[in-house]
Design an enzyme around this catalytic site. Structure first.
Site, PDB file in Angstrom:
ATOM      1  N   LEU A 162      37.297  -6.259  14.353  1.00  0.00           N
ATOM      2  CA  LEU A 162      38.501  -5.599  14.862  1.00  0.00           C
ATOM      3  C   LEU A 162      38.213  -4.482  15.859  1.00  0.00           C
ATOM      4  O   LEU A 162      39.111  -3.709  16.202  1.00  0.00           O
ATOM      5  CB  LEU A 162      39.344  -5.081  13.694  1.00  0.00           C
ATOM      6  CG  LEU A 162      39.806  -6.185  12.734  1.00  0.00           C
ATOM      7  CD1 LEU A 162      40.524  -5.579  11.539  1.00  0.00           C
ATOM      8  CD2 LEU A 162      40.669  -7.212  13.432  1.00  0.00           C
ATOM      9  N   CYS A 163      36.973  -4.405  16.338  1.00  0.00           N
ATOM     10  CA  CYS A 163      36.632  -3.386  17.345  1.00  0.00           C
ATOM     11  C   CYS A 163      37.142  -3.809  18.719  1.00  0.00           C
ATOM     12  O   CYS A 163      37.057  -4.980  19.089  1.00  0.00           O
ATOM     13  CB  CYS A 163      35.125  -3.190  17.425  1.00  0.00           C
ATOM     14  SG  CYS A 163      34.469  -2.192  16.098  1.00  0.00           S
ATOM     15  N   HIS A 164      37.627  -2.818  19.451  1.00  0.00           N
ATOM     16  CA  HIS A 164      38.059  -3.078  20.823  1.00  0.00           C
ATOM     17  C   HIS A 164      36.839  -3.231  21.732  1.00  0.00           C
ATOM     18  O   HIS A 164      35.864  -2.495  21.571  1.00  0.00           O
ATOM     19  CB  HIS A 164      38.887  -1.897  21.353  1.00  0.00           C
ATOM     20  CG  HIS A 164      40.221  -1.767  20.702  1.00  0.00           C
ATOM     21  ND1 HIS A 164      40.399  -1.121  19.507  1.00  0.00           N
ATOM     22  CD2 HIS A 164      41.444  -2.207  21.085  1.00  0.00           C
ATOM     23  CE1 HIS A 164      41.680  -1.154  19.174  1.00  0.00           C
ATOM     24  NE2 HIS A 164      42.335  -1.814  20.107  1.00  0.00           N
ATOM     25  N   MET A 171      31.776   3.245  16.205  1.00  0.00           N
ATOM     26  CA  MET A 171      31.173   1.974  15.800  1.00  0.00           C
ATOM     27  C   MET A 171      30.049   1.563  16.735  1.00  0.00           C
ATOM     28  O   MET A 171      29.047   0.981  16.306  1.00  0.00           O
ATOM     29  CB  MET A 171      32.240   0.876  15.717  1.00  0.00           C
ATOM     30  CG  MET A 171      33.263   1.089  14.619  1.00  0.00           C
ATOM     31  SD  MET A 171      32.545   1.393  12.982  1.00  0.00           S
ATOM     32  CE  MET A 171      31.626  -0.100  12.715  1.00  0.00           C
ATOM     33  N   GLU A 172      30.173   1.890  18.014  1.00  0.00           N
ATOM     34  CA  GLU A 172      29.119   1.565  18.974  1.00  0.00           C
ATOM     35  C   GLU A 172      27.853   2.364  18.674  1.00  0.00           C
ATOM     36  O   GLU A 172      26.739   1.824  18.713  1.00  0.00           O
ATOM     37  CB  GLU A 172      29.612   1.805  20.402  1.00  0.00           C
ATOM     38  CG  GLU A 172      30.603   0.766  20.892  1.00  0.00           C
ATOM     39  CD  GLU A 172      31.989   0.831  20.245  1.00  0.00           C
ATOM     40  OE1 GLU A 172      32.738  -0.154  20.387  1.00  0.00           O
ATOM     41  OE2 GLU A 172      32.340   1.845  19.605  1.00  0.00           O
ATOM     42  N   ASP A 223      11.958  -5.764  12.058  1.00  0.00           N
ATOM     43  CA  ASP A 223      11.507  -7.101  12.452  1.00  0.00           C
ATOM     44  C   ASP A 223      10.116  -7.076  13.073  1.00  0.00           C
ATOM     45  O   ASP A 223       9.296  -7.952  12.807  1.00  0.00           O
ATOM     46  CB  ASP A 223      12.497  -7.721  13.434  1.00  0.00           C
ATOM     47  CG  ASP A 223      12.044  -9.095  13.898  1.00  0.00           C
ATOM     48  OD1 ASP A 223      11.852  -9.979  13.036  1.00  0.00           O
ATOM     49  OD2 ASP A 223      11.861  -9.279  15.117  1.00  0.00           O
TER      50      ASP A 223
END
Length: 158
Positions: free
Chosen positions: A75-77, A113-114, A128
């Site tokens: 739901l992130c723009h 969020m970014e 990794d």
């Protein structure tokens, strides 16, 4: 209690409508760490990891992750980021690679969020690249430490 904005009145998921919000300068900073054995940290510090320069590769991965956040978080723009800065450093006292990401834009919605995605992807990349020599690594303390811009104002965690 504040109503969650990603749900409509019936409880269905929705993308928040930000069209009526004012454009403001928005900044978010997130931090995290990858804790590991001292010997693993020394391999990274000394450039002896077979897959290459861990800190540089993870830095690029973090930047790429920030740019792809709406592809990962439903739901992130999609945002037009004006700046993404990811810094990784050796923290010998904690036997960790410390990660900090700063995202900026001028827009109608925040960039928390970014920044969090940038730290997460950078941490996963560190993991990794050295997992073959250290299965005990822990990705820890991923958190928002600063947010500014928008109607909710400034948040400082640290």
């Amino acid at each position: 209690m504040t109503r969650l904005t990603h749900f409509d009145a019936e409880g269905n998921a929705r993308m928040v409508d930000v069209s009526e919000k004012s454009e403001t300068e928005r900044v978010a900073v997130a931090k995290g760490a990858v804790v590991m054995a001292p010997e693993t940290l020394a391999l990274i510090r000394d450039g002896h990891v077979k897959k290459g320069d861990v800190l540089t590769v993870a830095q690029l991965a973090g930047i790429m992750g920030a740019k792809r956040t709406p592809d990962l978080i439903p739901l992130c723009h999609p945002l037009s980021l004006s700046s993404v800065n990811v810094e990784l450093s050796i923290d010998a006292a904690q036997s960790a690679v410390a990660i900090e990401a700063t995202c900026k834009l001028k827009g109608r919605t925040g960039v928390e969020m970014e920044a969090l995605t940038a730290v997460s992807v950078a941490a996963l990349t560190v993991y990794d690249m050295v997992k073959a020599v250290d299965k005990t690594m822990r990705i820890t303390e991923i958190r928002l430490t600063h947010k500014s811009g928008g109607k909710s104002g400034t948040f400082e965690a640290d």
